[in-house]
Design a protein around this motif. Structure first.
Motif, short mmCIF file in Angstrom:
data_model
loop_
_atom_site.label_atom_id
_atom_site.label_comp_id
_atom_site.label_asym_id
_atom_site.label_seq_id
_atom_site.Cartn_x
_atom_site.Cartn_y
_atom_site.Cartn_z
N GLY A 298 -0.38 6.66 -1.51
CA GLY A 298 0.83 6.82 -0.75
C GLY A 298 2.26 6.61 -1.63
O GLY A 298 1.93 5.55 -2.36
N TYR B 126 -5.36 7.93 1.09
CA TYR B 126 -3.91 7.81 1.60
C TYR B 126 -3.02 8.50 0.65
O TYR B 126 -3.07 8.00 -0.54
CB TYR B 126 -3.57 6.58 1.66
CG TYR B 126 -4.39 5.65 2.61
CD1 TYR B 126 -4.08 5.72 4.07
CD2 TYR B 126 -5.48 4.85 2.28
CE1 TYR B 126 -4.95 5.00 5.21
CE2 TYR B 126 -6.15 4.22 3.02
CZ TYR B 126 -5.98 4.19 4.61
OH TYR B 126 -6.66 3.49 5.42
N ASP C 116 0.00 9.67 1.84
CA ASP C 116 1.33 9.74 2.58
C ASP C 116 2.67 9.73 1.61
O ASP C 116 2.59 8.75 0.70
CB ASP C 116 1.35 8.96 3.62
CG ASP C 116 1.22 7.45 3.30
OD1 ASP C 116 -0.02 7.20 2.76
OD2 ASP C 116 1.90 6.49 3.38
N ASP D 163 -4.75 10.52 5.22
CA ASP D 163 -3.18 10.42 5.49
C ASP D 163 -2.48 11.41 4.56
O ASP D 163 -2.34 11.13 3.63
CB ASP D 163 -3.06 8.92 5.32
CG ASP D 163 -1.53 8.62 5.92
OD1 ASP D 163 -0.89 9.44 6.28
OD2 ASP D 163 -1.14 7.51 6.22
N GLN E 48 0.82 12.18 5.77
CA GLN E 48 2.03 12.32 6.62
C GLN E 48 3.17 12.16 5.56
O GLN E 48 2.96 11.64 4.31
CB GLN E 48 2.20 11.32 7.59
CG GLN E 48 2.07 9.78 6.83
CD GLN E 48 2.43 8.73 7.95
OE1 GLN E 48 3.06 8.67 8.85
NE2 GLN E 48 1.30 7.58 7.88
N SER E 49 4.52 12.72 5.72
CA SER E 49 5.66 12.59 5.23
C SER E 49 5.51 13.17 3.91
O SER E 49 5.93 12.58 2.76
CB SER E 49 6.02 11.40 4.91
OG SER E 49 6.39 10.58 6.22
N ASN E 50 4.83 14.41 3.70
CA ASN E 50 4.92 15.23 2.28
C ASN E 50 5.62 16.60 2.75
O ASN E 50 6.37 16.47 3.80
CB ASN E 50 3.34 15.86 2.09
CG ASN E 50 2.52 14.55 1.51
OD1 ASN E 50 2.71 14.66 0.21
ND2 ASN E 50 1.81 13.57 2.09
N LYS F 199 -3.84 12.40 9.52
CA LYS F 199 -2.35 12.28 9.79
C LYS F 199 -1.62 13.33 9.19
O LYS F 199 -1.57 13.37 7.82
CB LYS F 199 -1.83 11.02 9.40
CG LYS F 199 -2.56 9.58 10.28
CD LYS F 199 -1.92 8.35 9.83
CE LYS F 199 -2.62 7.14 10.65
NZ LYS F 199 -2.08 5.96 9.93
N GLN G 258 6.24 16.08 8.21
CA GLN G 258 6.36 16.76 7.01
C GLN G 258 7.82 17.19 6.71
O GLN G 258 8.82 17.19 7.61
CB GLN G 258 5.59 17.99 7.09
CG GLN G 258 4.01 17.88 7.39
CD GLN G 258 3.45 16.92 5.98
OE1 GLN G 258 3.84 17.38 5.03
NE2 GLN G 258 2.54 16.01 6.59
#
Length: 979
Positions: free
Chosen positions: A485, A507, A509, A532, A534-536, A559, A563
């Protein structure tokens, strides 16, 4: 409107039978999984304790009251919460605690009054707390403790009075001297100048005493005062010197902290009876080799071995080969953290301490870890844990850990490592945990982790890695957790993840992935449980894609929230295909335009779903979208723009326990949708613009009367049109008129109808039915037409008979009236009724289009509804219009008793002479039948009543005396004879 009335009626009946109350609280929230035993009252605006907790149930065991403007705790504040065991009243503004504030809390075990403004306490304030084991008064303004304040706390185990203004240790010692179960006393961050005391002693049970950060100049206690203490913290008493310990028994102490004092440790060891191995030498001014060597020699005189040597926080700048040469054998850990070291030189300064198991050099100034593969290298075969966290390491050279081949945990996180040699970790075959997070790494290669075949946890979070090359993890077959991440990964090369046969938690993210790599479902199909993403930058162009998770049969945590930059604007309906074992799904902070109704169909095992802030504008949730989520227990749908909360959308969530709907836009909620959630226990409706109208009157009743579902801060929910009005008590009287009066009238009407209708049915059934048909005929043009044609009748007679008597009608009646020289025209059902016309209209037309109506009466005739209607119409003309149109004709003997149930037929018999068909038992049946037909033809021609002459009687068959008696009737008006 009808359904609203029914629900109001049922609700009133229920409330009349059982008095129940709602499950909502003005200033507290019950832990949704505690069954009403744990409550949090945090960040409220109330200044009164009673206003916060007066509506809590008696079942409360754990209560937290924090970050509120409370300034006092009145007497008997908790008397209705006698079952309390854990009470927190921290981070408030409490200044005053009344003498009996905690009255009746006999079961209380833990009380936290930290971070308030308490400056004074009553001596009896804790009087009822007989079972209290933990008490914290941290960060208040106490200067002293009243005598006897802890006199009833016989079970007190831990007392924390740190960060106050205490000056008198003698008073403290006297207050706790009788506490036979006290084990820990924390007096740090006060103004104590000594540990002097009167003729009291500390409890024998007290083993932990913290007196750090005070103003101690001396200890001032007698020899045996500290004889039972095992852990003593005297750190940050800057003026405390060595001689303060002279004449004090420290024989039982197994841990002593003297950091940042004026104690000279070597001299201290010489005058004290403490075991040298139990002293923490952190922060004792041992800043150079000479001081350390003196310490080591002193220790060696007393000890053959020492378990741990803590030298952190001593401002040590350099460690040579002779620094610890004279120390006893160290078997445990060496800690040189929080110093000023720039290098550790492959741990050469520990060349004679090869038995150590742990080495920590955190928070130093180390800039590099150079290669340790040399000819004269010292190997630390027993070392298992090595930590260089919080340094300034820029690069790690090849074979940097060649001298520690058996380490299991290596921590290099929170540095500035930009270059990591491909062979930096060579030889570390037993390594299990590797921390490389929070560095500046950009590349990983297939040789980087080649030797780490037993690695289980690899943390590479918050670096600058952009690509995972082929074979990077090809030897990590036992790795279970991989954290990548917070990097800049854009893609994985085709075999970049190969080798991760045991990976369970992955992970990714905070990276730059634009699509979900297809290698996931063929590499991790039997192992991955947590993914996980998230936030890609993941997005989809259309809804028709193949699922990238299709084979991840064991995945239980996924998760996909947040995005970038616009979120998952399109959510493919097959995206979650195959995820039957998924337990948690996060879709928060996406801008999804449309959620297909089948998108969650495969998630049959889902327990938690987060949809907060996931939609653009208004969320139009389709009916059936949650149809397969029957195991879902928690749904967060905050700020989704939901306009309509309906049963069609949410009705299948039969196991739902917690539902968060705050910050949506629905103005009303139908209670049938809420009632379809039988396991619901927690409902958050905050910041929803609920309208205070009749549309929500049932919702208001439901929120106030439901005993199982907690409505978060119900009493603070405001009306949409007026923030000063509250939803729970807006006026609903206009929604229904006096309900009691309405119920009385309704009940009276129902009882009346149930009484009258059966009577009307029995007495007037055919009258009413006939009247209906007559009215309908009269109202239509057909009635007028029949009346006009009445004088010019179409038929001589309408034959009313039952179908079971049709054979007699066709064989006897029809030939004798229409044949044999007779010219009568008869109306028969099967022959003359108009096709396609209503049967009732046909019957009415036949009766009124015929001069006579011949009723062929038999037992079957009497049981037929249609025959009854026909005789009703004919008798109406007979009795009401005074027209002689009815000719009763009996095919068989029927007694008056059998006719008693047919009052209309009996009335006809009383008014009219009727004909009896002579049976085969007559002495002369042929002659009797001829006379029967003559009499019938004469009655049809003349239209007068059929009266039997005396001369006719001799020609009829002779009946028995009993039969005659049965067939003769008398009345006040006429004398009637059956032939």
């Amino acid at each position: 409107m009808a359904s609203l009335t029914q629900r109001l009626l049922s609700l009133t009946v229920i409330l009349g039978a059982v008095q129940i109350s709602g499950y909502s609280f003005k200033n507290c929230i019950a832990d949704p999984y505690s069954n009403g035993k744990s409550f949090n009252c945090i960040r409220r605006k109330e200044k009164s304790m009673s206003a916060i907790i007066n509506d809590l149930p008696q079942s409360v065991i754990n209560l937290t009251i924090s970050i509120n403007p409370l300034w006092d705790i009145p007497n008997s504040s908790f008397v209705h919460l006698s079952r309390l065991q854990n009470l927190r009243i921290d981070h408030n503004h409490v200044q005053i605690i009344a003498e009996f504030a905690f009255k009746d809390l006999h079961q209380l075990k833990s009380l936290n009054l930290s971070f308030n403004n308490i400056s004074e306490l009553s001596h009896s304030v804790f009087k009822d707390l007989h079972n209290l084991t933990f008490l914290s008064l941290t960060n208040n303004k106490l200067k002293q403790l009243p005598v006897g304040i802890f006199s009833s706390l016989f079970n007190l185990d831990t007392l924390i009075v740190r960060q106050n203004f205490m000056k008198d240790f003698s008073g403290i010692a006297e207050s706790v001297s009788h506490l036979s179960n006290l084990k820990k006393l924390d007096l740090c961050f006060n103004n104590l100048t000594s540990l002097s005391h009167s003729n009291v002693s500390l409890p024998k049970s007290l083993t932990v005493l913290y007196v750090c950060k005070n103003n101690l100049l001396k200890l001032g206690c007698n020899y045996s005062f500290l004889r039972y203490i095992e852990t003593l913290d005297l750190s940050y008493n800057y003026r405390l010197n060595t001689m303060a310990f002279q004449g004090v028994d420290l024989g039982k102490i197994n841990y002593l902290r003297l950091r940042s004092t004026s104690v000279k440790v070597v001299e201290f060891l010489n005058i004290s009876n403490i075991k040298a191995s139990h002293v923490d030498f952190s922060g004792t001014g041992l800043r150079n080799d000479s001081l350390l060597m003196v310490l080591c020699r002193s220790l060696k005189k007393k000890l053959r071995w020492i378990q741990n040597l803590n030298l952190n926080n001593n401002k040590i700048k350099n460690l040579t080969n002779y620094t610890l040469y004279y120390c006893p054998n160290i078997t445990g850990a060496v800690n040189v953290s929080n110093n000023e070291l720039k290098t550790t030189n492959c741990l050469n300064f520990l060349h004679n301490q090869t038995n150590i198991k742990s080495f920590s050099a955190e928070h130093n100034h180390i800039t590099s870890l150079k290669s340790c593969k040399t000819q004269n290298m010292v190997y630390f075969q027993n070392l298992e844990e090595l930590s260089y966290r919080y340094n300034r390491i820029l690069y790690v050279d090849s074979y940097a850990f060649y001298h520690t081949p058996n380490i299991k945990t290596l921590k290099l996180n929170i540095n500035t490592i930009a270059f990591l040699s491909r062979k930096a970790f060579n030889g570390l075959e037993r390594l299990q945990t590797l921390r490389l997070d929070n560095n500046l790494l950009t590349d990983l290669f297939n040789e980087t982790f080649e030797d780490n075949v037993n690695l289980q946890i690899l943390n590479l979070r918050n670096n600058r890695i952009s690509v995972i090359f082929n074979g990077t993890f090809h030897t990590l077959g036992r790795l279970t957790t991989l954290d990548l991440g917070g990097n800049k990964i854009t893609h994985f090369q085709p075999s970049g993840l190969d080798g991760l046969k045991s990976l369970s938690k992955f992970y990714l993210d905070g990276n730059n992935l634009k699509q979900i790599d297809t290698s996931f479902y063929h590499v991790f199909q039997d192992t991955l449980t947590v993914l996980d993403l998230q936030s890609n930058k993941i997005s989809f162009l259309n809804e028709n894609i193949s699922s990238p998770f299709i084979n991840l049969t064991k995945l239980h945590d996924l998760k996909l929230d947040g995005q970038q930059p616009y979120g998952l604007t399109v959510l493919p309906h097959t995206l979650f295909r195959g995820l039957h074992s998924l337990k948690s799904l996060y879709l928060t902070n996406n801008n999804i335009f449309h959620i297909a109704p089948e998108v969650f169909d495969d998630l049959i095992g889902l327990r938690f779903l987060s949809l907060d802030n996931c939609c653009v504008g208004v969320a139009n949730l389709q009916p059936g979208i949650f149809k397969n989520l029957r195991n879902l227990t928690k749904l967060t749908a905050e700020n989704m723009g939901i306009q309509n909360f309906s049963k069609e959308v949410f009705g299948n969530l039969t196991q739902l326990h917690t539902l968060q709907l705050n910050r949506n836009v629905m103005q009303s909620i139908h209670i049938d949708a809420l009632e379809s959630l039988p396991k619901l226990r927690y409902l958050d409706l905050r910041n929803i613009p609920l309208s205070c109208t009749c549309q929500n009157s049932l919702l208001q009743n439901w929120t106030l009367q439901n005993p199982n579902v907690q409505i978060v801060y119900l009493y603070n929910l405001s009306c949409q049109h007026n923030a000063n009005l509250k939803f729970y008590n807006f006026d609903t009287k206009v929604c229904y008129i006096d309900l009691g009066k309405y119920l009385f009238i309704s009940t009276a009407v129902v009882i009346f109808l149930f009484t009258v209708i059966p009577l009307l049915y029995v007495k007037l059934y055919w009258n009413l039915k006939y009247s209906y048909y007559v009215f309908r005929s009269w109202f239509s043009e057909q009635w007028l037409k029949i009346r006009e044609e009445e004088e010019n009748c179409k038929y001589d007679a309408f034959i009313s008979y039952n179908s079971s008597d049709e054979q007699w009608v066709m064989d006897q009646l029809l030939p004798n009236l229409e044949g044999n020289g007779s010219s009568f025209k008869l109306c028969l059902h099967h022959r003359d009724f108009e096709l396609g016309r209503d049967i009732v209209d046909n019957i009415v037309s036949a009766v009124y289009s015929s001069r006579k109506t011949i009723c062929v009466v038999s037992r079957n005739f009497l049981q037929s509804e249609w025959c009854s209607l026909e005789i009703q119409l004919a008798s109406y003309r007979l009795f009401n219009e005074h027209r002689d149109v009815l000719l009763p004709l009996f095919l068989e003997s029927i007694s008056e008793r059998q006719l008693s149930s047919y009052h209309r037929m009996r009335k006809v018999m009383l008014k009219k002479t009727y004909l009896q068909w002579p049976g085969s038992d007559c002495t002369n049946p042929k002659q009797a039948q001829d006379l029967f037909w003559n009499q019938l033809r004469r009655a049809m021609r003349t239209g007068s009543q059929v009266r039997t002459e005396e001369s006719d009687k001799s020609e009829y068959c002779v009946a028995t005396e009993s039969e005659k008696n049965e067939h003769f009737e008398t009345s006040d008006e006429n004398y009637y004879l059956l032939p």
